[in-house]
Write an enzyme that holds these catalytic residues in place. Structure first.
Site, PDB file in Angstrom:
ATOM      1  CB  CYS A 172      11.617  49.218  28.591  1.00  0.00           C
ATOM      2  SG  CYS A 172      11.128  47.901  28.632  1.00  0.00           S
ATOM      3  CD  GLU A 180       8.764  51.796  26.890  1.00  0.00           C
ATOM      4  OE1 GLU A 180       9.167  50.958  25.715  1.00  0.00           O
ATOM      5  OE2 GLU A 180       8.776  50.470  27.479  1.00  0.00           O
ATOM      6  CE  LYS A 239      12.931  51.531  25.110  1.00  0.00           C
ATOM      7  NZ  LYS A 239      12.495  50.922  25.067  1.00  0.00           N
TER       8      LYS A 239
END
Length: 269
Positions: free
Chosen positions: A151, A44, A117
């Site tokens: 994540c 990330e 995200k």
């Protein structure tokens, strides 16, 4: 169809230095390609570093910005596809919006997919980033359907199941997983791979960065629930095989998707 050798780059690179991170990526891409890998997955926010604070707006760039062009040159030079994380400025609709994004670049330099995200974690991310609105982003590579998450996204089973229903074979999850949440890497990720019958490449940062202590423990989890490769806590380049034959056999033996009863789940919202 032959297996796709996949490289996982566990590294925090050079936080705050795009040039330094591109140099780390270039070296890792060369090693990965030399070992026969067709895909390299980075953590990330690898392009810039994660703990950027108020430097986020300065380092953010559009999906087709100079960082993307530099990654494309690396991919072409070494003949390997690359998935990397970066802060994305919305260059088309609202330049004030910044997303925590991951982009997949093919070995020929073409941009295959860009994901924003959808589930932001913690005060830092919510202060600087806008959540994405598209949970399933996919691309085709080497005969496989690849999906992308970042994540915290993978910690929501509904998210991963949406990818399973959309036919994702290999889920790429660049991450910045920190202490004390090692159980996510050790236990949750292999379970996600098994319950949704896919490979999951979970690729973490490592070491101390600002207020965050990243735990490493990157892994390639298989649809049979086994962890094919697992990193320790330091810098590491892992190599694992994504085997379409094992994927087919595991899906035939574990019919979770066929046995679902969606009519019972409406109350989940």
């Amino acid at each position: 169809m032959p297996p796709l050798r996949t490289a996982l780059l566990q590294s925090s690179g050079r936080p705050g230095s795009v040039a330094g991170n591109l140099a780390v990526l270039d070296e890792a891409a060369g090693r990965a390609a030399g070992a026969g890998a067709g895909l390299l997955v980075c953590p990330e926010m690898f392009l810039t570093g994660y703990a950027l604070g108020d430097a986020v707006p300065r380092l953010a760039e559009p999906a087709d910005g100079p960082g993307a062009a530099a990654v494309a040159r690396i991919a072409v030079r070494h003949g390997i596809a690359v998935l990397y994380g970066y802060p994305e400025r919305d260059g088309e609709r609202d330049s004030r919006k910044i997303y925590n994004s991951a982009q997949l670049v093919a070995a020929d330099g073409n941009r295959l997919a860009n994901y924003r995200k959808t589930h932001l974690f913690g005060r830092f991310e919510r202060e600087w980033f806008t959540p994405g609105e598209h949970p399933v982003v996919q691309a085709e590579l080497a005969g496989l359907r690849l999906g992308i998450m970042i994540c915290y996204d993978v910690e929501f089973p509904e998210n991963v199941r949406a990818h399973a229903l959309a036919g994702t074979d290999l889920l790429l999850v660049p991450t910045a997983q920190m202490h004390p949440f090692r159980f996510v890497a050790e236990s949750m990720v292999p379970v996600r791979a098994f319950e949704s019958q896919m490979y999951v490449a979970y690729v973490n940062r490592t070491g101390q960065e600002g207020e965050f202590e990243f735990i490493g423990l990157s892994c390639l989890a298989a649809p049979d629930g086994a962890t094919r490769v697992r990193a320790g806590h330091g810098e590491e380049l892992l190599l694992g095989e994504v085997d379409p034959g094992l994927l087919s056999a595991s899906r035939a033996a574990n019919p979770y998707l066929a046995d679902r009863r969606p009519g019972l789940y409406g109350a989940l919202g």
